[in-house]
Design a protein around this motif. Structure first.
Motif, PDB file in Angstrom:
ATOM      1  N   ILE A 133      -7.062  -9.507  13.509  1.00 29.22           N
ATOM      2  CA  ILE A 133      -6.179  -8.676  12.703  1.00 29.22           C
ATOM      3  C   ILE A 133      -7.026  -7.628  11.981  1.00 29.22           C
ATOM      4  N   LYS A 134      -6.902  -6.365  12.442  1.00 29.65           N
ATOM      5  CA  LYS A 134      -7.708  -5.279  11.880  1.00 29.65           C
ATOM      6  C   LYS A 134      -6.855  -4.217  11.189  1.00 29.65           C
ATOM      7  N   HIS A 135      -5.687  -3.909  11.774  1.00 25.17           N
ATOM      8  CA  HIS A 135      -4.802  -2.893  11.207  1.00 25.17           C
ATOM      9  C   HIS A 135      -3.418  -3.506  10.976  1.00 25.17           C
ATOM     10  N   ILE A 136      -2.926  -3.356   9.754  1.00 27.03           N
ATOM     11  CA  ILE A 136      -1.644  -3.948   9.371  1.00 27.03           C
ATOM     12  C   ILE A 136      -0.742  -2.859   8.806  1.00 27.03           C
ATOM     13  N   LEU A 137       0.465  -2.781   9.312  1.00 21.59           N
ATOM     14  CA  LEU A 137       1.480  -1.864   8.801  1.00 21.59           C
ATOM     15  C   LEU A 137       2.422  -2.655   7.900  1.00 21.59           C
ATOM     16  N   ILE A 138       2.528  -2.235   6.645  1.00 27.56           N
ATOM     17  CA  ILE A 138       3.349  -2.971   5.670  1.00 27.56           C
ATOM     18  C   ILE A 138       4.375  -2.036   5.053  1.00 27.56           C
ATOM     19  N   SER A 139       5.647  -2.436   5.144  1.00 32.39           N
ATOM     20  CA  SER A 139       6.735  -1.703   4.495  1.00 32.39           C
ATOM     21  C   SER A 139       7.829  -2.709   4.163  1.00 32.39           C
ATOM     22  N   VAL A 140       7.899  -3.107   2.894  1.00 36.50           N
ATOM     23  CA  VAL A 140       8.790  -4.202   2.528  1.00 36.50           C
ATOM     24  C   VAL A 140       9.716  -3.820   1.386  1.00 36.50           C
ATOM     25  N   SER A 141      10.940  -4.282   1.480  1.00 38.62           N
ATOM     26  CA  SER A 141      11.868  -4.179   0.364  1.00 38.62           C
ATOM     27  C   SER A 141      11.568  -5.275  -0.655  1.00 38.62           C
ATOM     28  N   ASP A 142      11.365  -6.503  -0.161  1.00 35.47           N
ATOM     29  CA  ASP A 142      11.004  -7.644  -1.009  1.00 35.47           C
ATOM     30  C   ASP A 142       9.478  -7.720  -1.083  1.00 35.47           C
ATOM     31  N   LYS A 143       8.929  -7.355  -2.228  1.00 35.65           N
ATOM     32  CA  LYS A 143       7.468  -7.284  -2.377  1.00 35.65           C
ATOM     33  C   LYS A 143       6.857  -8.590  -2.884  1.00 35.65           C
ATOM     34  N   LYS A 144       7.670  -9.625  -2.942  1.00 31.78           N
ATOM     35  CA  LYS A 144       7.186 -10.935  -3.365  1.00 31.78           C
ATOM     36  C   LYS A 144       6.072 -11.413  -2.439  1.00 31.78           C
ATOM     37  N   GLY A 145       4.991 -11.897  -3.037  1.00 27.92           N
ATOM     38  CA  GLY A 145       3.906 -12.481  -2.259  1.00 27.92           C
ATOM     39  C   GLY A 145       2.820 -11.516  -1.831  1.00 27.92           C
ATOM     40  N   LEU A 146       3.029 -10.200  -2.022  1.00 29.22           N
ATOM     41  CA  LEU A 146       1.995  -9.241  -1.627  1.00 29.22           C
ATOM     42  C   LEU A 146       0.710  -9.437  -2.426  1.00 29.22           C
ATOM     43  N   ASP A 147       0.857  -9.838  -3.701  1.00 28.25           N
ATOM     44  CA  ASP A 147      -0.322 -10.037  -4.540  1.00 28.25           C
ATOM     45  C   ASP A 147      -1.174 -11.213  -4.059  1.00 28.25           C
ATOM     46  N   GLU A 200      -1.680  -0.771  -6.488  1.00 24.72           N
ATOM     47  CA  GLU A 200      -1.764  -1.461  -7.785  1.00 24.72           C
ATOM     48  C   GLU A 200      -2.530  -2.782  -7.657  1.00 24.72           C
ATOM     49  N   ILE A 201      -2.254  -3.525  -6.589  1.00 23.57           N
ATOM     50  CA  ILE A 201      -2.928  -4.808  -6.354  1.00 23.57           C
ATOM     51  C   ILE A 201      -4.420  -4.609  -6.129  1.00 23.57           C
ATOM     52  N   LEU A 202      -4.783  -3.588  -5.357  1.00 18.74           N
ATOM     53  CA  LEU A 202      -6.177  -3.376  -4.970  1.00 18.74           C
ATOM     54  C   LEU A 202      -6.996  -2.633  -6.014  1.00 18.74           C
ATOM     55  N   GLY A 203      -6.326  -1.881  -6.881  1.00 16.82           N
ATOM     56  CA  GLY A 203      -7.053  -1.131  -7.900  1.00 16.82           C
ATOM     57  C   GLY A 203      -8.027  -0.144  -7.293  1.00 16.82           C
ATOM     58  N   SER A 204      -9.251  -0.150  -7.798  1.00 20.37           N
ATOM     59  CA  SER A 204     -10.254   0.825  -7.356  1.00 20.37           C
ATOM     60  C   SER A 204     -10.666   0.631  -5.902  1.00 20.37           C
ATOM     61  N   GLY A 205     -10.358  -0.533  -5.322  1.00 18.60           N
ATOM     62  CA  GLY A 205     -10.718  -0.783  -3.932  1.00 18.60           C
ATOM     63  C   GLY A 205      -9.742  -0.228  -2.920  1.00 18.60           C
ATOM     64  N   ALA A 206      -8.635   0.354  -3.392  1.00 17.17           N
ATOM     65  CA  ALA A 206      -7.587   0.807  -2.478  1.00 17.17           C
ATOM     66  C   ALA A 206      -8.066   1.928  -1.551  1.00 17.17           C
ATOM     67  N   GLY A 207      -8.925   2.800  -2.046  1.00 17.29           N
ATOM     68  CA  GLY A 207      -9.319   3.973  -1.277  1.00 17.29           C
ATOM     69  C   GLY A 207     -10.003   3.657   0.035  1.00 17.29           C
TER      70      GLY A 207
END
Length: 225
Positions: free
Chosen positions: A15-29, A56-63
């Motif tokens: 698993i290298k590339h993940i596409l995420i688009s969710v209405s229910d954001k529960k559990g992403l953290d 928001e979850i990743l903070g400065s690591g998001a970039g």
């Protein structure tokens, strides 16, 4: 039209590339940091509110690991998010087969990447129509198009892609990936595909049942004709 009959595939897919688009954001953290912990080189493609939540979850690591779908495709979202993920590069990444040379040429030509996992759940159509006083136009606006397309494409190509539609599966997916050096097996992908097709079938069934229950007068009164 000829249909490809696939014979050669890989059991374990990293698993290298993940596409995420969710209405229910529960559990992403839980999901996002765990996946990065397993494979620090993992990359996420996302849209809208989901992109903001992952950032928001990743903070400065998001970039270093998070990209907007519009930046990946080169096409900006339309107003209100009407069209976000319905793009050639996205569907090449979902539908191409590993050992099909023509598919791989298309990937190279467009600069697309293999999308190995899709994490999608859909606009809350059922919750919308259960509201007191909801009108047909409000229901129509909550019919998800891109989400079911992505789910179905990923589920069709369980040969290589894992469709994830239920946050309740996050923990077991993380556990399996941890135990298999960042990979998911064909058995896991097939299980998720069955669940994904059931998910979209139930969703489409709810839309069909609702629209079937509405008179044309109910539709007509929503608009100025």
């Amino acid at each position: 039209m000829s249909i490809n009959v696939v014979e050669k595939i890989d059991d374990l897919i990293k698993i290298k590339h993940i596409l995420i688009s969710v209405s229910d954001k529960k559990g992403l953290d839980q999901l996002i940091p765990e996946l990065i912990g397993i494979n620090p080189e993992i990359r996420f493609l996302s849209t809208g509110g989901t992109y903001s939540r992952i950032k928001e979850i990743l903070g400065s690591g998001a970039g270093s690991c998070l990209t907007q779908v519009s930046d990946y495709t080169g096409q900006q979202e339309t107003q209100g998010g009407l069209v976000k993920t319905l793009d050639f590069k996205i569907y090449l990444g979902l539908l191409t087969e590993t050992y099909n040379s023509s598919h791989q040429e298309d990937m190279s030509r467009t600069g697309a990447v293999n999308i190995d996992m899709v994490v999608v759940n859909l606009y809350p159509f059922k919750q919308t129509i259960e509201k007191q006083g909801v009108v047909v136009e409000e229901a129509r606006g909550n019919i998800d198009i891109g989400g079911p397309c992505m789910i179905r494409a990923a589920a069709k190509n369980y040969l290589r892609v894992a469709p994830v539609v239920d946050p309740a599966d996050y923990s077991s997916i993380i556990s399996f990936i941890k135990e298999n050096e960042g990979s998911l097996s064909l058995e896991q992908r097939f299980y998720l595909a069955k669940k994904a097709f059931k998910h979209t079938a139930v969703y489409d069934g709810a839309i069909a049942e609702y629209l079937g229950s509405q008179s044309f007068d109910n539709v007509k009164q929503c608009y100025s004709l």
